[in-house]
Design a protein around this motif. Structure first.
Motif, PDB file in Angstrom:
ATOM      1  N   MET A 128      -6.320   2.534  -6.116  1.00 19.97           N
ATOM      2  CA  MET A 128      -5.221   3.401  -5.701  1.00 19.97           C
ATOM      3  C   MET A 128      -5.287   4.740  -6.426  1.00 19.97           C
ATOM      4  O   MET A 128      -5.029   5.801  -5.842  1.00 19.97           O
TER       5      MET A 128
ATOM      6  N   ILE B 193      -6.641  -3.100  -7.908  1.00 21.82           N
ATOM      7  CA  ILE B 193      -5.642  -2.376  -7.115  1.00 21.82           C
ATOM      8  C   ILE B 193      -5.321  -1.036  -7.761  1.00 21.82           C
ATOM      9  O   ILE B 193      -5.337   0.009  -7.097  1.00 21.82           O
ATOM     10  N   ASP B 194      -5.049  -1.056  -9.055  1.00 23.87           N
ATOM     11  CA  ASP B 194      -4.653   0.195  -9.706  1.00 23.87           C
ATOM     12  C   ASP B 194      -5.806   1.186  -9.769  1.00 23.87           C
ATOM     13  O   ASP B 194      -5.606   2.384  -9.558  1.00 23.87           O
TER      14      ASP B 194
ATOM     15  N   GLU C 157      -5.670   8.268  -4.545  1.00 23.19           N
ATOM     16  CA  GLU C 157      -4.691   9.327  -4.777  1.00 23.19           C
ATOM     17  C   GLU C 157      -5.380  10.626  -5.171  1.00 23.19           C
ATOM     18  O   GLU C 157      -5.039  11.708  -4.677  1.00 23.19           O
TER      19      GLU C 157
END
Length: 319
Positions: A287, A283-284, A291
């Motif tokens: 993301m 997820i990190d 971004e």
């Protein structure tokens, strides 16, 4: 101050701008002619650049340009295989008269390293299990100096000053919320797994105090941070007299967090906390990559293709 940032470059734009050199080499093209191959960077990212058909007379000038030098280039922004690139026409090293600030070319996490470290060690101190807590505190304490500047990768997600701490902090934040939803999870084990899962990247990757990675260490190339992490945990856990089961649980979380053999994990997660760790990591990372791609994309437009996201072009909704 820089006037144009890499994230703002558009195809067909002609520029005269300063960049930091991350890599430079003279190569031979398919036409048997020499060309200069560069990887340039500023605080918003990096871009490849080529100066085609260089002559032997130009080589002494180019040989003086080294990694981390600040250079000024005149170039045309082009596009190749869906990615922006610079076709360099002129190039020179910066001088004192240019009054450029090195900090303008360093890509950094959006938070201060000392504050991120305080957050992470605060979560370690909040672990109730004394064994898991002692392992985390030992690793964070012995690696503090490097953690304050180390990137989480040579390229791709969190390849920036303080990137490893930023990655760890956001995973801890998300992990807390996941544990609130799934009451069967051992929060202490999840917290410890997050703190330790990438800690050996500081010995896998070779990076300077600006968070710029130059490659991989001998052990990093031969073993990788997963194996290095297991070896380190085994050693520290023995010194701290941690029960064997807890040690193996931590080691398995490190071993399995990449999930697939082709990504370095010979076993998939065999208990819930290990499964969650993998998804927190994914997820990190995703993301972050999204971004980064959308930051330089105009509203109502698609980004360049992102290799780490299966070569997808992402859409940025209109404001």
């Amino acid at each position: 101050m820089k006037e144009i940032f890499i994230s703002a470059l558009r195809p067909d734009l002609e520029i005269q701008e300063f960049f930091m050199v991350k890599a430079i080499a003279v190569r031979i093209g398919a036409n048997k002619k020499q060309y200069l191959d560069l990887l340039l960077a500023d605080s918003t990212g990096e871009i490849t650049a080529k100066k085609w058909d260089i002559t032997d007379d130009e080589l002494p000038v180019f040989n003086e340009i080294k990694e981390l030098d600040i250079i000024r280039v005149k170039a045309l922004v082009t596009e190749w295989n869906g990615l922006k690139q610079l076709r360099v026409m002129r190039i020179r090293k910066s001088t004192k008269e240019d009054e450029v600030e090195f900090s303008d070319f360093i890509k950094s996490a959006p938070e201060k390293s000392e504050e991120m470290y305080s957050f992470v060690i605060g979560k370690a101190n909040a672990i109730k299990d004394k064994d898991l807590k002692s392992v985390c505190i030992r690793f964070l304490g012995m690696n503090k100096d490097k953690l304050l500047y180390y990137p989480a990768a040579q390229k791709n997600h969190h390849a920036e000053l303080g990137g490893l701490l930023y990655h760890t902090k956001r995973m801890l934040m998300t992990g807390e919320r996941v544990c609130d939803v799934y009451g069967n999870l051992n929060k202490d084990l999840v917290t410890a797994g997050v703190i330790l899962h990438d800690i050996e990247k500081i010995n896998e990757i070779e990076a300077n105090e600006f968070g710029i990675a130059s490659g991989y260490s001998f052990e990093g190339r031969m073993l990788g941070h997963i194996v290095q992490g297991i070896v380190s945990i085994d050693k520290i856990a023995e010194e701290l007299e941690i029960p064997r089961e807890k040690t193996v649980l931590l080691e398995h979380m490190i071993l399995a967090h990449h999930y697939e053999p082709e990504f370095g994990s010979p076993k998939k997660p065999l208990f819930p906390e290990a499964e969650v760790l993998h998804y927190l990591d994914m997820i990190d990372a995703r993301m972050y990559d999204m971004e980064e791609a959308l930051r330089s994309t105009d509203p109502g437009s698609f980004s360049e293709r992102v290799w780490t996201l299966d070569n997808r072009s992402l859409y940025r909704a209109k404001d």
